[in-house]
Design an enzyme around this catalytic site. Structure first.
Site, short mmCIF file in Angstrom:
data_model
loop_
_atom_site.label_atom_id
_atom_site.label_comp_id
_atom_site.label_asym_id
_atom_site.label_seq_id
_atom_site.Cartn_x
_atom_site.Cartn_y
_atom_site.Cartn_z
N LYS A 182 17.27 -5.52 -1.77
CA LYS A 182 16.70 -4.39 -1.03
C LYS A 182 17.13 -3.13 -1.76
CE LYS A 182 16.04 -2.40 3.53
NZ LYS A 182 15.79 -1.08 2.95
N PHE A 209 7.24 -6.76 -4.81
CA PHE A 209 7.66 -7.89 -3.97
C PHE A 209 6.52 -8.52 -3.16
CE2 PHE A 209 8.92 -3.98 -1.64
CZ PHE A 209 8.11 -4.10 -0.52
N ARG A 259 9.62 3.02 -1.03
CA ARG A 259 8.64 1.94 -0.87
C ARG A 259 7.27 2.46 -1.26
NH1 ARG A 259 8.21 -1.91 4.52
NH2 ARG A 259 6.52 -3.26 3.81
N GLU A 309 9.04 -1.34 -4.76
CA GLU A 309 9.99 -0.25 -4.57
C GLU A 309 10.13 0.51 -5.89
OE1 GLU A 309 12.81 1.21 -1.47
OE2 GLU A 309 11.37 -0.44 -1.45
N LYS A 312 16.33 -7.92 7.47
CA LYS A 312 17.23 -7.13 6.61
C LYS A 312 18.66 -7.62 6.79
CE LYS A 312 15.77 -3.17 8.36
NZ LYS A 312 15.63 -1.73 8.66
N ARG A 368 5.55 4.87 2.45
CA ARG A 368 5.74 4.09 3.68
C ARG A 368 5.00 4.73 4.84
NH1 ARG A 368 10.52 1.21 6.09
NH2 ARG A 368 10.21 1.39 8.32
N ARG A 406 6.75 -5.28 13.26
CA ARG A 406 8.17 -5.52 12.99
C ARG A 406 8.53 -6.85 13.64
NH1 ARG A 406 12.16 -2.09 11.58
NH2 ARG A 406 10.97 -0.23 12.16
#
EC number: 6.5.1.1
Length: 603
Positions: free
Chosen positions: A264, A355, A269, A315, A438, A285, A432
């Site tokens: 991460k 990613f 992003r 990223e 995370k 984002r 989400r």
């Protein structure tokens, strides 16, 4: 008039929304307005309510500073510019100045402007089309004399406006409509007005985040037309979001025993689109077009990704050109500048770590499981100095995950992102959920993670902080109710520079009373529309009778609060208020914290 709507209808709703602290009142007023709006102009009505001529990702700006807006008010009303400026000093709100100036003009039977001496017949009532089209003309004015053209266009619009109409038009122009009508609120209102399933509208919004287009599609074509809205290169899709846990064992259990784990990175992003004509666009984002800040990244993507059309995600990370080591997110702030981008590219070089892939050559890949999307992503990335796949492993072992996490930390990353590999591991736009988790520990804090919280109020400072804000009231977001619940009052961690600039940063969000989407027991000196997001850390999460966060879950007259909260110094300008830490996340952090304490007590 059937194909248009008198602007006074919108103003009536704006006045009601501005005056109420009840979310239900606001929702009902918006729903009633949209129900009676002709399909031909429903998009324009929604854009005005949201305070933007087009969706944010199109980057349409009016380009009229407050000073020029005051000039337009002077021209429209005949009041000398000095008198208009004095009114502004007294009232502090350009919208109220426009309203007061229009009232003064009316009380004198006209203000002596050129428009008062031309016989144009009966005064025509403003329509939303007239207002919107004039504002769009202001935005499009460019080249030599553009500022004068913009002022004249606004002046002509204000000349035709009633005092309250002038107030809201002016606030729109300077970006301070102050209503806080959120995208989710509009979706609720559309669902109610047209009696359609809200989930259908929200799904379309995640695919194509343009509420004006969605509303017009619904009004003209019904539900089937909304279902036909598809992923489109050049239009950002709502990014997928992650939950959080604080131990490898918990993470693997939650993901079914095996996971893809990726570094991460501490960067920005990026959602990168390439269109058939070769155009490359980069969205943040928040789905804002940031291509101009990163022309080098756009070129890298064009060179490194072997596809005619694509949407990929990654990223952007600042790199030390001498050592190749990662640099912190703050270094990317230098890329926000509008001038000397070439120098910024040389001073603050960036690598892109990809990613995910969501679209390639006409195929929407969002419904594919993650392993299948990874195969496609690897197949289209060509070797490139500045473009790489994110560092990753696939593991079913907690010790291996922990070692990978420590590698990420030692490399300068924030932690790791762990992702499901099961059949249902689709790309959930705007959601989400537990497909992504995370794992991100803050070793400087007793809390297992930082939180991104929304400023909803401020308290005046004392002593050294007299004359500025001494503390801020912060809230977490509840997506189920589309409301913000207070979780702490923070005054620590702010530098003198922060204290100096915070009033200016928060000025556009200032409102006279609590916003209807904010649930609070505390009464700050100043209320704000939810807008600015700050990163916060603290000692622990405790129960509190002063705050409302998670009070519904706790089923009592208490909520959860952060003990000894502290600002980390990071302004999360990359996040919308709706992207803030959720009440559910805070409740889970509180529950996990209790488990850790119990474990520590076991002999």
């Amino acid at each position: 008039m059937e194909s248009d709507l008198e602007f006074s209808n919108i103003v009536s709703v704006l006045k009601l929304v501005e005056a109420t602290t009840q979310r239900t009142v606001m929702a009902k007023a918006l729903s009633s307005l949209l129900a009676k709006t002709p399909p031909q102009v429903i998009d324009k009505v929604i854009y005005f309510l949201l305070g933007s001529l087009r969706p944010d990702w199109e980057g349409v700006e009016l380009g009229l500073a407050e000073r020029l807006t005051l000039r337009a008010i002077s021209m429209a009303t005949g009041l000398p510019i000095r008198q208009v400026e004095e009114l502004y000093k007294k009232l502090g709100d350009a919208g109220e100045v426009a309203k007061r100036a229009a009232e003064i003009k009316r009380s004198k039977g006209g203000g002596g402007t050129i428009f008062d001496f031309i016989d144009t017949g009966p005064k025509r009532r403003l329509t939303i089309s007239k207002v919107y089209d004039t504002l769009m003309a202001i935005a499009k004015a460019s080249g030599e004399g553009a500022q004068d053209t913009k002022v004249k266009l606004l002046s002509s619009l204000l000349t035709d406006a009633e005092p309250d109409e002038a107030k809201y038009i002016t606030r729109f122009v300077i970006g301070r409509l102050r209503l806080g009508v959120a995208d989710m609120t509009i979706l609720d209102a559309l669902s109610d007005a047209f009696d359609v399933n809200r989930d259908l509208l929200e799904k379309a919004y995640h695919v194509y985040p343009d509420l004006g287009k969605i509303a017009k599609t619904l009004a003209e074509g019904g539900e089937e037309a909304v279902k036909a809205i598809k992923v489109t290169p050049g239009v950002p899709i709502q990014p997928m979001l992650a939950e959080r846990l604080s131990s490898p064992k918990e993470i693997l259990n939650k993901l079914g025993g095996v996971a893809i784990c990726e570094f991460k990175y501490d960067g920005e992003r990026m959602q990168i689109h390439k269109l058939k004509d070769g155009t490359v666009k980069i969205f943040s984002r928040r789905m804002e077009d940031i291509t101009n800040q990163y022309p080098d990244v756009a070129e890298y993507a064009r060179e490194a990704i072997d596809a005619e059309e694509f949407i990929v995600e990654g990223e952007g990370v600042a790199i030390d050109p001498d050592t190749g080591e990662f640099k912190p997110f703050q270094e990317l702030m230098h890329r926000k500048r509008k001038h000397n981008i070439k120098e910024a590219i040389e001073e603050y070089p960036i690598n892109l770590y990809l990613f995910d892939v969501m679209y390639v050559n006409g195929q929407d890949l969002t419904d594919l499981p993650l392993p299948d999307r990874k195969k496609v992503l690897f197949s289209i990335i060509k070797p490139h100095e500045h473009v790489h796949h994110a560092d990753w492993i696939i593991t079913d072992d907690a010790d291996s995950l922990e070692k990978f996490f420590l590698d990420a930390i030692s490399s300068g990353c924030e932690g790791v992102m762990c992702k499901s590999v099961k059949l249902g591991s689709v790309y959930e736009m705007g959601a989400r959920g537990w497909l992504w988790i995370k794992y991100k520990r803050d070793y400087k804090s007793e809390l297992s993670d930082t939180m991104d919280l929304v400023v909803v109020g401020a308290f005046w400072g004392r002593g050294k902080r007299a004359g500025t804000y001494g503390a801020l009231l912060l809230a977490a977001y509840d997506p189920d109710s589309d409301q913000f619940y207070t979780v702490c009052k923070v005054g620590s961690g702010f530098t003198d520079e922060d204290l100096k600039k915070l009033p200016q940063m928060l000025e556009p969000y200032k409102i006279p009373h609590r916003h209807p989407r904010v649930v609070s027991k505390m009464e700050p000196d100043i209320w704000f529309t939810p807008g600015l997001v700050l990163e916060i850390t603290g000692a622990e999460i405790t129960m509190s009778p002063l705050h409302t966060c998670c009070s519904v879950m706790l089923k009592g007259d208490v909520g959860l609060a952060i003990r000894f909260p502290r600002f980390t110094g990071r302004y999360r300008t990359d996040k919308r208020p709706e992207d803030a830490t959720t009440v559910k996340e805070i409740f889970e952090m509180y529950s996990n914290q209790k488990k850790v304490k119990l474990t520590d007590q076991v002999p």
